[in-house]
Motif scaffolding. Structure first.
Motif, short mmCIF file in Angstrom:
data_model
loop_
_atom_site.label_atom_id
_atom_site.label_comp_id
_atom_site.label_asym_id
_atom_site.label_seq_id
_atom_site.Cartn_x
_atom_site.Cartn_y
_atom_site.Cartn_z
N PHE A 36 26.99 22.23 22.18
CA PHE A 36 26.40 23.17 21.22
C PHE A 36 25.79 24.36 21.96
CE2 PHE A 36 22.81 24.77 18.72
CZ PHE A 36 23.40 24.97 17.49
N PHE A 37 25.08 24.07 23.04
CA PHE A 37 24.46 25.14 23.83
C PHE A 37 25.52 26.08 24.41
CE2 PHE A 37 23.18 26.70 28.06
CZ PHE A 37 22.12 27.50 27.69
N LYS A 38 26.59 25.52 24.92
CA LYS A 38 27.66 26.35 25.48
C LYS A 38 28.24 27.28 24.42
CE LYS A 38 29.30 23.26 29.18
NZ LYS A 38 30.43 22.41 29.64
N THR A 39 28.55 26.71 23.27
CA THR A 39 29.15 27.50 22.19
C THR A 39 28.20 28.59 21.71
OG1 THR A 39 30.41 25.57 21.46
CG2 THR A 39 30.17 27.38 19.89
N GLN A 40 26.95 28.22 21.48
CA GLN A 40 25.99 29.17 20.94
C GLN A 40 25.54 30.20 21.99
OE1 GLN A 40 25.43 29.42 17.78
NE2 GLN A 40 26.68 27.61 17.37
N SER A 41 25.53 29.83 23.25
CA SER A 41 25.19 30.81 24.29
C SER A 41 26.28 31.87 24.41
CB SER A 41 24.94 30.13 25.64
OG SER A 41 26.10 29.45 26.09
N ASP A 42 27.53 31.47 24.16
CA ASP A 42 28.61 32.46 24.12
C ASP A 42 28.39 33.44 22.97
OD1 ASP A 42 29.92 31.39 26.31
OD2 ASP A 42 31.28 30.16 25.13
N SER A 43 28.01 32.91 21.82
CA SER A 43 27.74 33.76 20.66
C SER A 43 26.56 34.68 20.93
CB SER A 43 27.46 32.90 19.43
OG SER A 43 28.57 32.11 19.09
N PHE A 44 25.55 34.15 21.61
CA PHE A 44 24.39 34.97 21.96
C PHE A 44 24.79 36.10 22.91
CE2 PHE A 44 20.82 35.49 25.10
CZ PHE A 44 20.04 36.30 24.30
N ALA A 45 25.62 35.78 23.90
CA ALA A 45 26.08 36.81 24.85
C ALA A 45 26.86 37.90 24.12
CB ALA A 45 26.94 36.16 25.94
N THR A 46 27.68 37.51 23.15
CA THR A 46 28.43 38.49 22.36
C THR A 46 27.48 39.37 21.55
OG1 THR A 46 30.33 36.99 22.17
CG2 THR A 46 30.18 38.78 20.56
N ALA A 47 26.49 38.74 20.94
CA ALA A 47 25.50 39.49 20.15
C ALA A 47 24.71 40.45 21.03
CB ALA A 47 24.57 38.53 19.44
N ALA A 48 24.42 40.04 22.27
CA ALA A 48 23.69 40.91 23.20
C ALA A 48 24.54 42.13 23.56
CB ALA A 48 23.32 40.13 24.45
N THR A 49 25.84 41.90 23.74
CA THR A 49 26.74 43.02 24.04
C THR A 49 26.82 43.97 22.85
OG1 THR A 49 28.05 41.62 25.53
CG2 THR A 49 29.09 43.65 24.73
N GLN A 50 26.86 43.43 21.65
CA GLN A 50 26.89 44.27 20.45
C GLN A 50 25.59 45.06 20.29
OE1 GLN A 50 27.74 41.23 17.55
NE2 GLN A 50 29.97 41.39 17.82
N LEU A 51 24.49 44.45 20.67
CA LEU A 51 23.21 45.15 20.65
C LEU A 51 23.22 46.31 21.65
CD1 LEU A 51 20.20 45.55 20.03
CD2 LEU A 51 19.69 43.69 21.65
N GLN A 52 23.76 46.05 22.81
CA GLN A 52 23.86 47.09 23.83
C GLN A 52 24.67 48.28 23.32
OE1 GLN A 52 26.30 46.15 27.31
NE2 GLN A 52 24.64 46.89 28.63
N THR A 53 25.78 47.99 22.66
CA THR A 53 26.63 49.04 22.09
C THR A 53 25.87 49.84 21.04
OG1 THR A 53 28.61 47.70 22.48
CG2 THR A 53 28.79 49.50 20.88
#
Length: 615
Positions: A36-53
């Motif tokens: 669960f942590f692996k899956t959700q940390s990937d989603s968090f990393a994606t959300a962080a990139t979208q925030l950066q954009t």
């Protein structure tokens, strides 16, 4: 038949006990939690990139770009909350990269600190007047988060944990939701606390699923209240109008209670809090939820002889240099251990000491004493007050004189300390029992406490609304943390916060004037400590006016209005390091009244502390 039924019952219970007894180290839930942590940390990393954009796209001439950036920050925060339980417990230092407080936290006595970093810092920047001017700083913050989030999987290299640890991480996350999540502590301006709480509980629901498949009797109750919590949050999403008291009493606190029972049934109890959290308590609002004995110097000082001596010494004027002043002079039990003065009378009887005499109720649940936190224990505070020329102006010679004139104390000291008394200094023979008595001042018998223990007619509708405002829109609960409503920071309650409010010299907010007291800065001359004071409990605030370190506010309405206007900066004064948000709360007069009415429900009965009159 009764005998046969009894044997059957005993055998059935034995079977259940055997089936619930697990090996001392089990990992049934760890593998799915890691996945669960692996899956959700990937989603968090994606959300962080979208925030950066979204931050890159901020354009002063296009207001929609700012709204998009704030929305992207909220989405990123929600994704973070799904992995918070895991990161904050197993990789605490890494979690601080993402969700550290937006202010300087100084680690004493080494005086080490680091600049604030993470999503909370970004929130503050995104709500400043000139956001575009902060774009470079925002992007620096985003870069740090994105680069770190992409490497979250690396934390799992060689990772080992067991079910006990995993379930304690869940326990702590529940406390975060109760005390921080629904208050909006992490994101008071975004007001994303309810969405974040829902995300946290989604993670909890997933992680505890393997344990709910056991035949533990409390599994169904945990599942029921978890679903109830999530459904309530889905149905009530407006932050300002959210009924926190209903959410807590109907769903969240029962969930915490049944989760504890489930963990106990599975023999998976584990406590890494140094004993501060009592997992045997029903919930965080139970009177025994925080273990007083885990706080500085408390030890096992509940000995009756020590308390008896401490209570007598508390009212003893013979400890002062003029045989007129006792601890109770400034901390009168009848007045909830205060004296109703802005600042107390000094030893000479006509001048005044520097600061207001705060109530001693719940003083044991603090890591620092005095308004500036200069004493690290109540014992140190007692020694300081007795020897201070402006307060009691006592000394070892004074105590020796007291013993000569009242020899009965010699017997009481002997009863309290035994043979050890011969090796102790006289000032410590006094400080230890007085401190033990002060630590015993924890009544928890207010109408609010009665309500939280099931007496649901104890509060009126305005008082309930006041609690909901206190813990939500008014942001009071983001500094005065439940359940003691002081500066003890959840979920570990291992830190007492100091805050910079910019307290004014008087409560005339139409003509504000800055108070000259520099607070903790006088102890450590660090700019972040300038005008910093300890956050006291607001329990019994309705009975302990006047308020603030200088006693400058005469009414609770004036105090709430000061916060409502945004502290000193909100009033137009200049304070470079104010930790209180300067953005007005926009509370109506009715809302201010409801908050004050709620504070009145926190008033304890102090009848048990009033000494009997001598006949």
């Amino acid at each position: 038949m009764k005998i046969i039924a009894g044997i059957f019952c005993s055998c059935f219970c034995l079977v259940v006990m055997v089936s619930l007894t697990l090996p001392s180290r089990t990992t049934m839930g760890v593998e799915p939690a890691v996945l669960f942590f692996k899956t959700q940390s990937d989603s968090f990393a994606t959300a962080a990139t979208q925030l950066q954009t979204a931050l890159v796209a901020i354009d002063r001439s296009k207001p929609a770009t700012l709204a998009n950036a704030r929305g992207a920050l909220k989405a990123c925060r929600v994704h973070y909350k799904k992995i918070e339980f895991f990161l904050a417990y197993f990789f605490k230092s890494s979690s601080l990269i993402y969700n550290a407080p937006p202010k300087i936290e100084i680690e004493e006595p080494y005086m080490e600190y680091q600049e604030p970093i993470g999503l909370q810092v970004m929130e503050g920047l995104l709500f400043e007047k000139e956001v575009a001017a902060k774009k470079e700083v925002l992007l620096q913050q985003a870069d740090a988060i994105v680069s770190s989030a992409k490497d979250l999987h690396a934390l799992l290299h060689g990772f080992q944990a067991d079910d006990k640890q995993l379930l304690e991480s869940i326990r702590l996350e529940l406390i975060r939701v109760i005390t921080l999540g629904i208050t909006g502590f992490d994101a008071p301006l975004l007001k994303s606390g309810l969405a974040e709480a829902s995300a946290s509980l989604e993670a909890v629901q997933y992680v505890v699923h393997p344990y709910l498949r056991t035949n533990a009797p409390q599994a169904d109750s945990v599942a029921k209240y978890l679903s109830g919590c999530r459904q309530f949050l889905q149905l009530h999403q407006d932050f300002d109008s959210f009924d926190r008291l209903a959410f807590l009493t109907r769903y969240m606190l029962p969930l915490q209670q049944y989760m504890g029972l489930l963990i106990k049934e599975l023999n998976l109890e584990y406590n890494t809090t140094g004993g501060i959290l009592n997992y045997e308590a029903g919930n965080i609002f139970s009177p025994d939820a925080l273990n007083l004995q885990a706080f500085p110097r408390a030890g096992d000082q509940a000995d009756s002889s020590l308390l008896t001596l401490g209570k007598q010494l508390f009212f003893e004027p013979g400890l002062s240099g003029n045989n007129k002043i006792s601890c109770a002079t400034c901390h009168n039990p009848v007045l909830h251990f205060t004296d109703t003065l802005a600042t107390s009378l000094a030893f000479d009887g006509h001048s005044q000491v520097r600061r207001n005499a705060a109530s001693l109720l719940y003083a044991g649940f603090q890591y620092e004493q005095f308004w500036d936190g200069r004493a690290k224990s109540i014992e140190e505070q007692v020694r300081t007050v007795i020897s201070d020329p402006k307060e009691m102006h006592g000394s070892e010679a004074t105590i020796l004189s007291l013993l000569q004139h009242k020899p009965g104390y010699t017997r009481l000291f002997k009863e309290a300390f035994g043979q050890q008394v011969d090796t102790m200094s006289l000032i410590n023979q006094v400080a230890l029992p007085v401190a033990a008595y002060v630590r015993s001042l924890n009544p928890r018998n207010s109408r609010f406490d009665q309500y939280m223990q099931g007496a649901y007619t104890a509060l009126t509708a305005p008082e309930i609304n006041g609690f909901n405002l206190f813990m939500g829109k008014a942001q009071c609960g983001t500094c005065h943390f439940a359940p003691l409503f002081n500066g003890l920071v959840p979920p570990l309650f291992n830190l007492t916060e100091l805050e910079v409010l910019g307290t004014t010299k008087t409560d005339k907010l139409d003509k504000p004037e800055m108070d000259a007291d520099l607070g903790r800065y006088d102890i450590f001359q660090i700019e972040y400590y300038e005008r910093a004071f300890k956050t006291p409990t607001v329990r019994n605030a309705s009975a302990t006016a006047p308020y603030m370190h200088n006693g400058s506010f005469k009414t609770l309405e004036a105090v709430v209005e000061f916060y409502n206007k945004g502290g000193a900066i909100g009033l137009g004064l200049e304070v470079n390091n104010q930790t209180l948000s300067a953005i007005p709360l926009n509370l109506s007069k009715e809302e201010v009244s409801d908050i004050v009415q709620f504070l009145q429900t926190l008033e304890d009965s102090v009848a048990t502390y009033i000494p009997e009159k001598k006949k």
